[in-house]
Scaffold this motif. Structure first.
Motif, mmCIF file in Angstrom:
data_model
loop_
_atom_site.group_PDB
_atom_site.id
_atom_site.type_symbol
_atom_site.label_atom_id
_atom_site.label_comp_id
_atom_site.label_asym_id
_atom_site.label_seq_id
_atom_site.Cartn_x
_atom_site.Cartn_y
_atom_site.Cartn_z
ATOM 1 N N ARG A 1 0.819 -1.257 -0.088
ATOM 2 C CA ARG A 1 -0.106 0.087 -0.124
ATOM 3 C C ARG A 1 0.823 1.263 0.262
ATOM 4 O O ARG A 1 0.403 2.219 -0.759
ATOM 5 N N GLN A 2 1.846 1.299 0.929
ATOM 6 C CA GLN A 2 2.770 2.526 0.823
ATOM 7 C C GLN A 2 3.594 2.714 -0.490
ATOM 8 O O GLN A 2 3.869 3.826 -0.808
ATOM 9 N N ARG A 3 3.752 1.494 -1.241
ATOM 10 C CA ARG A 3 4.444 1.564 -2.635
ATOM 11 C C ARG A 3 3.458 1.629 -3.863
ATOM 12 O O ARG A 3 3.890 1.916 -4.991
ATOM 13 N N ARG A 4 2.230 1.598 -3.295
ATOM 14 C CA ARG A 4 1.101 1.633 -4.511
ATOM 15 C C ARG A 4 1.329 0.617 -5.360
ATOM 16 O O ARG A 4 1.276 0.873 -6.719
ATOM 17 N N ARG A 5 1.654 -0.591 -5.187
ATOM 18 C CA ARG A 5 1.988 -1.897 -6.034
ATOM 19 C C ARG A 5 0.959 -3.034 -5.775
ATOM 20 O O ARG A 5 0.632 -2.931 -4.606
ATOM 21 N N PRO A 6 0.467 -3.559 -6.659
ATOM 22 C CA PRO A 6 -0.455 -4.768 -6.476
ATOM 23 C C PRO A 6 0.186 -5.689 -5.188
ATOM 24 O O PRO A 6 1.410 -6.187 -5.440
ATOM 25 N N LEU A 7 -0.747 -6.178 -4.417
ATOM 26 C CA LEU A 7 -0.503 -6.863 -3.345
ATOM 27 C C LEU A 7 0.272 -8.281 -3.898
ATOM 28 O O LEU A 7 1.296 -8.677 -3.385
ATOM 29 N N LEU A 8 -0.270 -8.937 -4.757
ATOM 30 C CA LEU A 8 0.330 -10.039 -5.322
ATOM 31 C C LEU A 8 1.765 -10.094 -6.240
ATOM 32 O O LEU A 8 2.244 -10.995 -5.956
ATOM 33 N N GLU A 9 1.893 -9.038 -6.694
ATOM 34 C CA GLU A 9 2.948 -8.660 -7.301
ATOM 35 C C GLU A 9 4.206 -8.616 -6.230
ATOM 36 O O GLU A 9 5.269 -9.111 -6.302
ATOM 37 N N VAL A 10 3.760 -7.842 -5.009
ATOM 38 C CA VAL A 10 4.805 -7.740 -3.937
ATOM 39 C C VAL A 10 4.946 -9.049 -3.131
ATOM 40 O O VAL A 10 6.215 -9.416 -2.739
ATOM 41 N N ALA A 11 4.056 -9.647 -3.016
ATOM 42 C CA ALA A 11 4.168 -11.170 -2.412
ATOM 43 C C ALA A 11 5.101 -11.952 -3.047
ATOM 44 O O ALA A 11 5.840 -12.412 -2.660
ATOM 45 N N ASP A 12 4.775 -12.066 -4.472
ATOM 46 C CA ASP A 12 5.462 -13.065 -5.350
ATOM 47 C C ASP A 12 7.142 -12.558 -5.302
ATOM 48 O O ASP A 12 7.854 -13.403 -5.216
ATOM 49 N N PHE A 13 7.418 -11.134 -5.415
ATOM 50 C CA PHE A 13 8.620 -10.872 -5.243
ATOM 51 C C PHE A 13 9.293 -11.081 -3.925
ATOM 52 O O PHE A 13 10.492 -11.606 -3.749
ATOM 53 N N THR A 14 8.479 -10.748 -2.795
ATOM 54 C CA THR A 14 9.004 -11.033 -1.436
ATOM 55 C C THR A 14 9.237 -12.612 -1.270
ATOM 56 O O THR A 14 10.413 -13.108 -0.580
ATOM 57 N N ILE A 15 8.232 -13.360 -1.481
ATOM 58 C CA ILE A 15 8.483 -14.717 -1.110
ATOM 59 C C ILE A 15 9.581 -15.413 -1.755
ATOM 60 O O ILE A 15 10.059 -16.581 -1.105
ATOM 61 N N GLY A 16 10.251 -14.935 -2.964
ATOM 62 C CA GLY A 16 11.344 -15.712 -3.343
ATOM 63 C C GLY A 16 12.593 -15.908 -2.570
ATOM 64 O O GLY A 16 13.261 -16.636 -2.660
ATOM 65 N N ASP B 1 1.393 -16.706 -8.791
ATOM 66 C CA ASP B 1 1.788 -17.940 -8.782
ATOM 67 C C ASP B 1 2.872 -18.422 -8.033
ATOM 68 O O ASP B 1 3.170 -19.579 -7.602
ATOM 69 N N ARG B 2 3.944 -17.684 -7.885
ATOM 70 C CA ARG B 2 5.294 -18.010 -7.082
ATOM 71 C C ARG B 2 4.814 -18.122 -5.593
ATOM 72 O O ARG B 2 5.162 -18.834 -4.909
ATOM 73 N N LEU B 3 4.015 -17.249 -4.920
ATOM 74 C CA LEU B 3 3.414 -17.337 -3.657
ATOM 75 C C LEU B 3 2.466 -18.840 -3.548
ATOM 76 O O LEU B 3 2.743 -19.479 -2.449
ATOM 77 N N ALA B 4 1.912 -19.025 -4.678
ATOM 78 C CA ALA B 4 0.941 -20.164 -4.583
ATOM 79 C C ALA B 4 1.964 -21.263 -4.505
ATOM 80 O O ALA B 4 1.817 -22.444 -3.708
ATOM 81 N N LEU B 5 2.984 -21.514 -5.157
ATOM 82 C CA LEU B 5 3.917 -22.482 -5.183
ATOM 83 C C LEU B 5 4.704 -22.751 -3.942
ATOM 84 O O LEU B 5 4.750 -24.017 -3.418
ATOM 85 N N TYR B 6 5.014 -21.621 -3.294
ATOM 86 C CA TYR B 6 5.802 -21.727 -2.007
ATOM 87 C C TYR B 6 4.835 -22.160 -1.085
ATOM 88 O O TYR B 6 5.172 -23.034 0.065
ATOM 89 N N ARG C 1 -7.119 -20.321 -9.090
ATOM 90 C CA ARG C 1 -8.045 -19.279 -9.502
ATOM 91 C C ARG C 1 -8.127 -18.879 -10.779
ATOM 92 O O ARG C 1 -7.576 -19.161 -11.478
ATOM 93 N N PRO C 2 -9.376 -18.284 -11.152
ATOM 94 C CA PRO C 2 -9.754 -18.012 -12.520
ATOM 95 C C PRO C 2 -8.321 -17.011 -13.391
ATOM 96 O O PRO C 2 -7.983 -16.274 -12.412
ATOM 97 N N LEU C 3 -8.047 -17.269 -14.357
ATOM 98 C CA LEU C 3 -6.994 -16.647 -15.042
ATOM 99 C C LEU C 3 -7.411 -15.226 -15.353
ATOM 100 O O LEU C 3 -7.687 -14.795 -16.632
ATOM 101 N N ASP C 4 -7.402 -14.259 -14.342
ATOM 102 C CA ASP C 4 -7.753 -12.765 -14.451
ATOM 103 C C ASP C 4 -6.873 -12.117 -13.938
ATOM 104 O O ASP C 4 -7.118 -10.841 -13.856
ATOM 105 N N THR C 5 -5.514 -12.479 -13.564
ATOM 106 C CA THR C 5 -4.626 -11.826 -12.809
ATOM 107 C C THR C 5 -3.248 -11.991 -13.607
ATOM 108 O O THR C 5 -2.475 -12.517 -13.200
ATOM 109 N N PRO C 6 -3.177 -11.330 -14.838
ATOM 110 C CA PRO C 6 -1.848 -11.466 -15.694
ATOM 111 C C PRO C 6 -0.669 -10.713 -14.780
ATOM 112 O O PRO C 6 -0.973 -9.994 -14.156
ATOM 113 N N LEU C 7 0.412 -11.091 -15.119
ATOM 114 C CA LEU C 7 1.777 -10.406 -14.613
ATOM 115 C C LEU C 7 1.839 -9.246 -15.274
ATOM 116 O O LEU C 7 1.297 -8.912 -16.401
ATOM 117 N N LYS C 8 2.624 -8.323 -14.405
ATOM 118 C CA LYS C 8 2.782 -6.812 -15.122
ATOM 119 C C LYS C 8 3.480 -6.992 -16.445
ATOM 120 O O LYS C 8 4.101 -7.571 -16.731
#
Length: 247
Positions: free
Chosen positions: A105-120, A187-192, A237-244
């Protein structure tokens, strides 16, 4: 194994604290190196690492204190001695998730993008943390025989080095997350969430320390099952959240 690495001005410095610090440094290094490839500023690792460190440690320590409140009620000042051990990973995971949500929220980036980057970087940091657990003698395994069994001074009983089993599993998950390209955000978060909880669920059968149980399963196994189901739901989940950058 001596949990004390050395002394500074007469005060002990514990291996556990050293390896926890190494885990955070490894995570920050990972984020800084991966940032240019994934569209983030190169220095993002330091900022993200601070948020994760605060949220993760607070969550992990709070969970441990609540789970062992009878011990801390008699000596509440020891609540802050995290250098001696006493962190519950899933508590840290929840605290870190809160921190990531606030960071997105502070960076105004989609949560799933941040979560994918973080979880790695999470399994890499966890790898170092479990080595610290092994040296410290916490989170120890059940009695065992064989060349891998090790004994601690508190009882001298040969035990599974379950901390090292989990460290190896985390390292394998880390490299797998690096090699599997995600189709879309989340997807990366889901795999983890599919890999680590499954590994942790099995490792719980080899734990020898006191475990709270319900229906024959430990609390960590119940949480692992819940996170595994969450990973399945996120992955399918339905394929409605493409990567950036995708149309």
């Amino acid at each position: 194994m001596n949990p004390i690495a050395f002394h500074v001005f007469g005060r002990p410095i514990y291996w556990y604290g050293i390896f926890v610090a190494l885990g955070f440094l490894a995570g920050i290094t990972h984020w800084n190196l991966r940032a240019p490839r994934e569209g983030w500023p190169r220095e993002i690792g330091s900022d993200l690492g601070l948020w994760i460190m605060i949220g993760g440690i607070l969550g992990a320590r709070l969970a441990y204190v609540l789970a062992n409140w009878s011990d801390y009620a008699a000596a509440p000042w020891t609540i802050f001695r995290i250098d001696q051990g006493g962190l519950i990973y899933y508590g840290g995971f929840v605290g870190g998730a809160v921190a990531v949500t606030l960071f997105s929220r502070q960076r105004r980036r989609p949560l799933l993008e941040v979560a994918d980057f973080t979880i790695g970087a999470v399994p890499l940091g966890h790898f170092f943390g479990r080595i610290g657990c092994f040296i410290n003698g916490c989170c120890y395994g059940a009695p065992a025989q064989g060349p891998l069994a090790c004994a601690y001074p508190f009882d001298g009983v040969p035990r599974h080095p379950v901390q090292l089993y989990e460290a190896i599993g985390n390292l394998g998950i880390y490299f797998l997350l690096l090699r599997v390209p995600p189709r879309r955000a989340g997807d990366r978060l889901a795999l983890y969430l599919l890999l680590y909880p499954a590994w942790r669920f099995m490792m719980e059968f080899l734990r020898g320390d006191a475990r709270w149980r319900w229906g024959g399963l430990t609390m960590a196994q119940l949480l692992s099952a819940a996170l595994f189901l969450a990973g399945l739901a996120l992955l399918y989940r339905p394929l409605d959240t493409p990567l950036k950058g995708e149309p």
